[in-house]
Design an enzyme around this catalytic site. Structure first.
Site, PDB file in Angstrom:
ATOM      1  CB  THR A 211      84.214  -4.746  15.408  1.00 25.06           C
ATOM      2  OG1 THR A 211      83.835  -5.199  16.709  1.00 25.06           O
ATOM      3  CG2 THR A 211      85.289  -5.660  14.855  1.00 25.06           C
ATOM      4  CG  ASN A 212      85.966  -3.219  20.159  1.00 24.56           C
ATOM      5  OD1 ASN A 212      85.886  -4.241  20.831  1.00 24.56           O
ATOM      6  ND2 ASN A 212      84.965  -2.335  20.092  1.00 24.56           N
ATOM      7  CG  ASP A 213      91.428  -6.651  18.843  1.00 23.37           C
ATOM      8  OD1 ASP A 213      90.965  -7.157  17.812  1.00 23.37           O
ATOM      9  OD2 ASP A 213      92.516  -6.042  18.888  1.00 23.37           O
TER      10      ASP A 213
END
Length: 401
Positions: A211-213
């Site tokens: 995923t990412n932030d």
């Protein structure tokens, strides 16, 4: 939405009257100017002085007590108000309102009120479902008033049932949604806006993912800004941490593929699409159905490209206005202009997510708007809601041309 709004709150004599204090406080916190009137029965549950301190205005209880000889208090309050909120509304007061009975300050003022009236019933289940109350509810709606559905839950009598006073936060949200619907001349009235938000998750196995932030905060603020301009909003969210905004459809997704499926389900009927989500560029070629156990010092995961949703929409669009986001850490303008061209978008919102006051998981942002027909527009550091309002306003201006 409520900033500067003149709201008269009418409190009637039910056990839920004590919750009206929180309701008044929340309305004021939203920027409304609030004045309160109470029935004699209501004063048995909560004192007028409490409401006076919260509202910083005189509380009206006696129809024959005019503090200013130049004014008839109940008429003055009726004329002053831009919205009347009856909360809690007892069966007794609903019956009086339905039949035009005016025998105290509250009912006399409501009879003279020409502003919209928002009613929040709260009473025992059996009283609420009595045929007389049902008829009165229907009559109030026929007269043009809005009656909010009460909650179902634990009642003062000690058992579960329908008739519980909704939480004040939910009432404030319902009031805001009601006021938006009352305005048919808002710039996005009749428009459908699709907004994506949050970072997608690409599963490796049942307990791990890539995923990412992205928190989804920017997308959520954009959805709310579009809603407040009158749009019918569909928010497609990969975020699970944020409370769903009121007044819109929220579609929960997880992966890039689910995001794509949800977006293209809405795409044909959309007028504006805002791709604020951080969609994963790659996904594991295979997803294990069981947790992968640790065996070697290294593990290699083979990744495949996901669909470029914005570029696909750019190829397929007919009437839709497309807004994309470019979250970069360097050469922001160069990448944003390239994305604008390659994706065939109408606007790219670009920001440098390496800055401490902008980007993922922040309450503020700093962005530049890139379009093909106008010079870049820089929006300096401010709250994400202010950024969202400016973006939506720019979209409205471009559509008006």
């Amino acid at each position: 939405m409520l900033k500067g709004k003149k709201i008269a709150v009418y409190i009637t004599g039910g056990i839920a009257a004590y919750k009206a204090a929180d309701l008044v406080r929340r309305l004021i916190k939203q920027g409304a100017e609030v004045r309160v009137a109470m029935t004699k029965a209501a004063t048995e549950f909560i004192t007028p002085y409490t409401l006076q301190i919260l509202s910083k205005n005189e509380v009206f209880t006696n129809v024959f007590e005019d503090k200013d000889p130049a004014e008839v208090s109940h008429i003055h309050l009726a004329d002053w108000s831009e919205l009347a909120v009856v909360a809690p509304a007892t069966a007794n007061v609903m019956a009086k309102m339905a039949h035009g009975i005016a025998d105290d300050f509250v009912t006399t003022t409501l009879l003279a009120t020409t502003a919209p009236v928002f009613i929040v019933p709260a009473m025992n289940t059996h009283m609420l479902e009595n045929p007389a109350t049902v008829r009165n509810w229907e009559r109030l709606e026929q007269d043009g008033h809005f009656v909010m559905e009460p909650d179902t839950g634990f009642l003062a009598e000690g058992y579960e049932g329908r008739g519980r006073f909704p939480e004040p936060e939910a009432i404030v949200e319902a009031i805001q949604e009601y006021l938006i619907r009352q305005q048919t001349d808002l710039p996005l009235s009749g428009k459908k806006v699709v907004v994506t938000a949050g970072g997608t998750k690409e599963r490796i196995d049942p307990v791990r993912y890539i995923t990412n932030d992205s928190s989804g905060k920017m997308g959520y603020q954009l959805a709310m800004a579009a809603r407040d301009k009158g749009a019918k909003v569909v928010l497609i969210s990969a975020s699970t941490q944020l409370k769903h905004p009121f007044g819109m459809e929220v579609v929960a997704v997880e992966s890039a593929q689910q995001m794509s499926d949800a977006v293209f389900k809405e795409f044909e009927s959309a007028d504006i699409v805002i791709m604020a989500a951080a969609v994963s560029d790659y996904t594991p070629e295979t997803q294990a159905t069981q947790k992968i156990k640790k065996k070697e010092n290294q593990m290699v995961i083979s990744l495949a490209k996901t669909q470029d949703i914005l570029a696909t929409m750019g190829q397929q669009k007919s009437h839709q206005f497309l807004v994309g986001f470019a979250a970069e850490t360097h050469d922001v303008a160069e990448y944003a202009m390239g994305k604008l061209e390659k994706k065939n978008a109408d606007m790219i919102v670009a920001n440098d997510v390496s800055k401490p006051h902008a980007g993922f998981n922040k309450e503020t942002n700093e962005v530049t708007l890139f379009s093909k027909d106008t010079p870049p527009i820089e929006l300096s550091v401010r709250s994400k809601r202010d950024i969202a309002d400016s973006i939506i306003q720019e979209v409205i201006q471009k559509l008006s041309k």
